[in-house]
Design an enzyme around this catalytic site. Sequence first.
Site, PDB file in Angstrom:
ATOM      1  N   LYS A 153      37.961  18.532  45.207  1.00 11.88           N
ATOM      2  CA  LYS A 153      36.906  17.635  45.099  1.00 11.88           C
ATOM      3  C   LYS A 153      36.971  16.882  43.652  1.00 11.88           C
ATOM      4  O   LYS A 153      37.543  17.617  42.776  1.00 11.88           O
ATOM      5  CB  LYS A 153      35.659  18.014  45.527  1.00 11.88           C
ATOM      6  CG  LYS A 153      35.098  19.466  44.744  1.00 11.88           C
ATOM      7  CD  LYS A 153      34.045  20.185  45.433  1.00 11.88           C
ATOM      8  CE  LYS A 153      33.507  21.332  44.502  1.00 11.88           C
ATOM      9  NZ  LYS A 153      32.826  22.441  45.180  1.00 11.88           N
ATOM     10  N   ARG A 183      21.276  25.032  50.697  1.00 13.13           N
ATOM     11  CA  ARG A 183      21.669  23.602  50.274  1.00 13.13           C
ATOM     12  C   ARG A 183      21.940  23.090  51.660  1.00 13.13           C
ATOM     13  O   ARG A 183      21.239  22.897  52.556  1.00 13.13           O
ATOM     14  CB  ARG A 183      22.845  23.876  49.292  1.00 13.13           C
ATOM     15  CG  ARG A 183      23.229  22.402  48.930  1.00 13.13           C
ATOM     16  CD  ARG A 183      24.117  22.475  47.602  1.00 13.13           C
ATOM     17  NE  ARG A 183      25.668  23.175  48.284  1.00 13.13           N
ATOM     18  CZ  ARG A 183      26.635  23.181  47.266  1.00 13.13           C
ATOM     19  NH1 ARG A 183      26.555  22.734  45.994  1.00 13.13           N
ATOM     20  NH2 ARG A 183      27.681  23.677  47.852  1.00 13.13           N
ATOM     21  N   TYR A 233      27.453   9.084  12.494  1.00 18.77           N
ATOM     22  CA  TYR A 233      26.045   8.829  12.793  1.00 18.77           C
ATOM     23  C   TYR A 233      25.078  10.019  12.339  1.00 18.77           C
ATOM     24  O   TYR A 233      25.356  11.166  12.526  1.00 18.77           O
ATOM     25  CB  TYR A 233      25.612   8.449  14.236  1.00 18.77           C
ATOM     26  CG  TYR A 233      26.261   7.266  14.881  1.00 18.77           C
ATOM     27  CD1 TYR A 233      26.158   5.996  14.395  1.00 18.77           C
ATOM     28  CD2 TYR A 233      27.389   7.428  15.770  1.00 18.77           C
ATOM     29  CE1 TYR A 233      26.796   5.000  14.927  1.00 18.77           C
ATOM     30  CE2 TYR A 233      27.960   6.238  16.348  1.00 18.77           C
ATOM     31  CZ  TYR A 233      27.649   5.034  15.756  1.00 18.77           C
ATOM     32  OH  TYR A 233      28.292   3.823  16.321  1.00 18.77           O
ATOM     33  N   MET A 275      30.927   7.297  20.410  1.00 14.77           N
ATOM     34  CA  MET A 275      31.268   6.986  21.940  1.00 14.77           C
ATOM     35  C   MET A 275      32.620   7.173  22.175  1.00 14.77           C
ATOM     36  O   MET A 275      33.330   7.520  22.919  1.00 14.77           O
ATOM     37  CB  MET A 275      30.825   5.652  22.090  1.00 14.77           C
ATOM     38  CG  MET A 275      30.657   5.445  23.691  1.00 14.77           C
ATOM     39  SD  MET A 275      30.339   3.599  23.782  1.00 14.77           S
ATOM     40  CE  MET A 275      28.546   3.807  23.880  1.00 14.77           C
TER      41      MET A 275
HETATM   42  C1  LIG Z   1      33.325  23.556  45.031  1.00 10.80           C
HETATM   43  C2  LIG Z   1      33.178  24.415  46.350  1.00 10.80           C
HETATM   44  C3  LIG Z   1      34.261  25.667  46.201  1.00 10.80           C
HETATM   45  C4  LIG Z   1      34.970  25.982  45.257  1.00 10.80           C
HETATM   46  O1  LIG Z   1      34.380  26.626  43.976  1.00 10.80           O
HETATM   47  P1  LIG Z   1      35.205  27.407  42.930  1.00 10.80           P
HETATM   48  O2  LIG Z   1      34.194  28.295  42.372  1.00 10.80           O
HETATM   49  O3  LIG Z   1      35.547  26.206  42.038  1.00 10.80           O
HETATM   50  O4  LIG Z   1      36.403  28.035  43.616  1.00 10.80           O
HETATM   51  C5  LIG Z   1      34.064  26.427  47.467  1.00 10.80           C
HETATM   52  N1  LIG Z   1      33.406  25.855  48.664  1.00 10.80           N
HETATM   53  C6  LIG Z   1      32.514  24.981  48.518  1.00 10.80           C
HETATM   54  C7  LIG Z   1      31.391  24.773  49.714  1.00 10.80           C
HETATM   55  C8  LIG Z   1      32.479  24.107  47.345  1.00 10.80           C
HETATM   56  O5  LIG Z   1      31.571  23.116  47.134  1.00 10.80           O
END
Ligand SMILES: *Cc1c(COP(=O)(O)O)cnc(C)c1O
Length: 399
Positions: free
Chosen positions: A59, A158, A291, A339
């Site tokens: 992801k 969640r 800055y 930036m």
């Molecule tokens: C992001 C995620 C993972 C992976 O988590 P890590 O701690 O990076 O290994 C696993 N399961 C779900 C549902 C996630 O959202």
Amino acid sequence: MQIRQSNQVFNFDKYATFEKDIDPKQRAWIEVKGKAIETNVRQLRSKLSKNCQFMAVVKADGYGHDAKVVSDYAIKGGASQLGVATLKEGIKLRSSGVIKPILILGNLYTKRDLIIAFKNDLMPTISGMRECLICNNIGKHFGLKFSLHLKVDTGMSRLGFECNKFVQNFEKITSFENIIIEGIYSHLSSADEDNSLNPKSSAQRQKFKFQELLKQIYVYKNHNIKIHLANSAAMLIKKDFHFDMVRVGLSMYGYSPLSKIDENLSLKPALFLKVKVAFIRIIDRGVSVSYGGKFVSSRKTKLAVLSIGYADGVPRNLSGKINVIHNNKLYPQVGSITMDQMMVDITGSNEINIGTTMVLLGSDGDKVISPVDWARESNTIPWEILCSFKNRLPRVQVD
Ligand SMILES: *Cc1c(COP(=O)(O)O)cnc(C)c1O
């Protein structure tokens, strides 16, 4: 086209005019070592039982590394499934030629989105009866079966079915004819805490809750449903978190989520953040830099101006707290990170010039700087550091 100007001949045609012609290493960039991903996956898989599958979590564009590159190398290392967060991430992977099963970890709740997922052979995560019914109807409409994973909430609050109501819902869902339950899973809230081996820890309590639930639905007898719970941290804690599949992100990229780690594992960071020196100047003692003028030189100081800033994803609150590596030496960053640029104190060095490459994250010689170090200094977690890097930084695959 040639133009003569004060005795010099310029051949304009050999210079880039399009964005795509600009050297990706012209300013600042991320190097991604595919091989590191592959060997990390292989090492992590060696900790799993033979029948336990490895889902590579890619992801957020593969935690900032480039999801396609990560997926290809993770699959080479033995990953058999991929996890993404969004519909768009899933479609992008599919259209780049990835054919392994892909699970969308986020929630799709409209008929339109679920149809698009179905058409792209992406498995949605289902957290409620409403979405389950939509999937069944979609399957029915196409005269096919819609593969999906059911999620239960065991303590994260969640996504996921409410634990207490899951057994009842599950019975109903198994009677739906146009869906296939590919998996049942849950997600841990605190597996990276130090006490996770303690039976009272929240990771252990969540696991217990999950197992009790599985017993009630006799799912152990149904070998076609994949059960999964572990993220990187839980995968590394103990085998009894593994079930039929683990979902691994952070550790596949080369960083441990745990403070203590198995000595037999040597995870290799796959990401290197590099930058060119754009300018060099020497300032006298007592001169302020950047800055707000918060840094004032205490001696005659040689500064390198680096072409990277917070618009590239370097957190501004790391100003004055990080080092940059060149040729096995560390140089302190000084003044506020701006930036698009930041300054580094290179007093005493004759090796650094305009156009020299310096390393912000990764290693050079035996010096190593990791997103874990940045996270500690900026009061966040390495996950956030990795996915803060912007598209302005080209991803360059090396190997
Ligand atoms: C992001 C995620 C993972 C992976 O988590 P890590 O701690 O990076 O290994 C696993 N399961 C779900 C549902 C996630 O959202």
